[in-house]
Design a protein around this motif. Structure first.
Motif, PDB file in Angstrom:
ATOM      1  N   ARG A  87       0.794  -1.233   0.000  1.00 26.89           N
ATOM      2  CA  ARG A  87       0.000   0.000   0.000  1.00 26.89           C
ATOM      3  C   ARG A  87       0.829   1.287   0.000  1.00 26.89           C
ATOM      4  O   ARG A  87       0.332   2.325  -0.415  1.00 26.89           O
ATOM      5  N   ILE A  88       2.068   1.249   0.459  1.00 30.81           N
ATOM      6  CA  ILE A  88       2.853   2.478   0.577  1.00 30.81           C
ATOM      7  C   ILE A  88       3.874   2.520  -0.547  1.00 30.81           C
ATOM      8  O   ILE A  88       4.672   1.594  -0.715  1.00 30.81           O
ATOM      9  N   GLN A 148       0.366 -10.295  -1.337  1.00 35.21           N
ATOM     10  CA  GLN A 148      -0.487 -10.660  -2.458  1.00 35.21           C
ATOM     11  C   GLN A 148      -1.959 -10.558  -2.095  1.00 35.21           C
ATOM     12  O   GLN A 148      -2.787 -10.152  -2.913  1.00 35.21           O
ATOM     13  N   PHE A 149      -2.298 -10.893  -0.856  1.00 34.66           N
ATOM     14  CA  PHE A 149      -3.698 -10.800  -0.444  1.00 34.66           C
ATOM     15  C   PHE A 149      -4.126  -9.347  -0.282  1.00 34.66           C
ATOM     16  O   PHE A 149      -5.229  -8.963  -0.676  1.00 34.66           O
ATOM     17  N   PHE A 150      -3.249  -8.528   0.314  1.00 27.75           N
ATOM     18  CA  PHE A 150      -3.579  -7.111   0.503  1.00 27.75           C
ATOM     19  C   PHE A 150      -3.806  -6.413  -0.829  1.00 27.75           C
ATOM     20  O   PHE A 150      -4.591  -5.458  -0.915  1.00 27.75           O
ATOM     21  N   LEU A 151      -3.120  -6.880  -1.887  1.00 30.01           N
ATOM     22  CA  LEU A 151      -3.300  -6.275  -3.206  1.00 30.01           C
ATOM     23  C   LEU A 151      -4.691  -6.526  -3.777  1.00 30.01           C
ATOM     24  O   LEU A 151      -5.126  -5.800  -4.675  1.00 30.01           O
ATOM     25  N   THR A 152      -5.371  -7.553  -3.286  1.00 29.17           N
ATOM     26  CA  THR A 152      -6.723  -7.840  -3.781  1.00 29.17           C
ATOM     27  C   THR A 152      -7.775  -6.929  -3.156  1.00 29.17           C
ATOM     28  O   THR A 152      -8.909  -6.890  -3.631  1.00 29.17           O
ATOM     29  N   ILE A 153      -7.414  -6.210  -2.089  1.00 25.08           N
ATOM     30  CA  ILE A 153      -8.354  -5.300  -1.428  1.00 25.08           C
ATOM     31  C   ILE A 153      -8.337  -3.967  -2.172  1.00 25.08           C
ATOM     32  O   ILE A 153      -7.274  -3.362  -2.332  1.00 25.08           O
ATOM     33  N   PRO A 154      -9.488  -3.477  -2.659  1.00 26.03           N
ATOM     34  CA  PRO A 154      -9.513  -2.222  -3.419  1.00 26.03           C
ATOM     35  C   PRO A 154      -8.910  -1.056  -2.629  1.00 26.03           C
ATOM     36  O   PRO A 154      -9.142  -0.910  -1.429  1.00 26.03           O
ATOM     37  N   ARG A 155      -8.127  -0.234  -3.326  1.00 29.10           N
ATOM     38  CA  ARG A 155      -7.475   0.894  -2.679  1.00 29.10           C
ATOM     39  C   ARG A 155      -8.481   1.946  -2.203  1.00 29.10           C
ATOM     40  O   ARG A 155      -8.148   2.789  -1.360  1.00 29.10           O
TER      41      ARG A 155
END
Length: 266
Positions: A87-88, A148-155
Motif C-alpha cells: 500500500r505504501i 499478495q492478499f492485501f493487493l486484492t483489497i480495493p485501494r
C-alpha cells in the motif's frame, strides 16, 4: 462420471499413507515393517505404550509453545511489512520485493552455522527460542503471501480511511486487517503447520536438551541402533497428527478461502 472416478482415485491415493500409518500403529512388533498390510491382531495398547516410553504430553506442549509463539510473532511482524509493500509507495519497493523473494529461495542450511554461533553466544542454544524469536523480524514467505492478499483489497477503502483522518497504522488495523482475515488465517495456518512439523531446527538447537524436544524430534526416539519400533513410531505419529488435524478441520473454510483469494494480483 469419469471425472468423479478420477477424483475418487486421487482421494484414495492421498488417503493411502494415512491408512498405512493407522494400520501399522495397531500391529504387533513382529508384524510391523513386514509385507503384511493388514494387522493379524489389533494392538490398541501401542498408544498407551507410547506414553509409557516417552513423555508425549511434555513434547506436545513444547510443540504447541513453538508453533503458537512462532505464529503470533510472525503475524505481529509480517502484517505491517506486507501492508507497507502493498500500500505504501516508496523508492526501492521493487528491490525490496526481490529481496523478499530471494530470502524465500535461500535454503535454511546456508545460514545455520553463523546463526548457531550467534545464538550460542547469547546462551539460547538448547532451547526452542532460536527458532521462535527470529519470527519477530518477519517471515519472507508470510510477507509475500500477505502482500499478495492485501493487493486484492480495493485501494478505495484505504483512501476513504485516510480522508476520515486515519493514519497508516489505524488504516491497517481498522480497515485492512478485518478485510484480510481469510488471508491472515491461511498464512497463520501455514506457519503453525511448518513450526509443528519442523525437524531440522529442533535437531540443530535442542538435540542435547531432552526437556526442550518438540514432538517432531521425539518421534525419532523409537529408532534403536539396530531396529525401529515401527508400530510405536506410527502410533506416536497418529498422536502428533491429531492437534493439526483438529485445527485444519475447524479452520478449513476460512483457510481454503484465503488460499483461493491469495495471489490474484501481481
Amino acid at each position: 462420471m469419469a471425472d468423479h472416478a478420477v477424483f475418487v482415485a486421487l482421494a484414495l491415493m492421498f488417503l493411502a499413507p494415512f491408512a498405512f500409518i493407522l494400520l501399522t500403529s495397531v500391529m504387533s512388533p513382529e508384524q510391523a515393517g513386514t509385507s503384511f498390510s493388514w494387522p493379524t491382531s489389533f494392538h490398541w495398547d501401542n498408544y498407551a505404550e507410547v506414553f509409557e516410553r516417552l513423555p508425549m504430553l511434555k513434547y506436545t506442549g513444547n510443540s504447541l509453545l513453538y508453533a503458537i509463539l512462532a505464529t503470533a510473532f510472525m503475524l505481529l511482524s509480517s502484517i505491517p511489512a506486507a501492508y507497507a509493500m502493498a500500500r505504501i509507495q516508496f523508492r526501492g519497493s521493487g528491490l525490496l520485493l526481490v529481496a523478499v523473494i530471494g530470502m524465500m529461495l535461500l535454503p535454511p542450511q546456508v545460514t545455520s552455522v553463523p546463526l548457531y554461533v550467534m545464538w550460542s553466544k547469547v546462551g539460547l542454544t538448547g532451547s526452542l527460542w532460536p527458532l521462535i524469536l527470529p519470527n519477530l523480524l518477519g517471515d519472507a514467505f508470510s510477507i509475500f503471501l500477505l502482500r499478495q492478499f492485501f493487493l486484492t483489497i480495493p485501494r478505495e477503502y484505504s483512501e476513504a480511511a485516510r480522508l476520515d483522518g486515519c493514519g497508516e497504522l489505524r488504516t491497517l488495523l481498522r480497515v485492512i486487517v478485518p478485510m484480510a482475515k481469510p488471508g491472515i488465517a491461511a498464512t497463520a495456518i501455514f506457519m503453525f503447520f511448518a513450526s509443528w512439523n519442523d525437524y531440522y531446527g529442533p535437531l540443530l538447537y535442542t538435540s542435547e536438551n531432552e526437556s526442550a524436544w518438540p514432538v517432531s524430534y521425539a518421534l525419532a526416539q523409537f529408532r534403536g541402533a539396530h531396529s525401529v519400533d515401527w508400530n510405536l513410531t506410527m502410533a506416536a505419529t497418529v498422536i502428533a497428527m491429531i492437534p493439526v488435524l483438529i485445527i485444519f478441520f475447524l479452520a478449513q473454510r476460512i483457510f481454503v478461502q484465503g488460499v483461493t483469494l491469495t495471489g490474484v494480483k501481481g
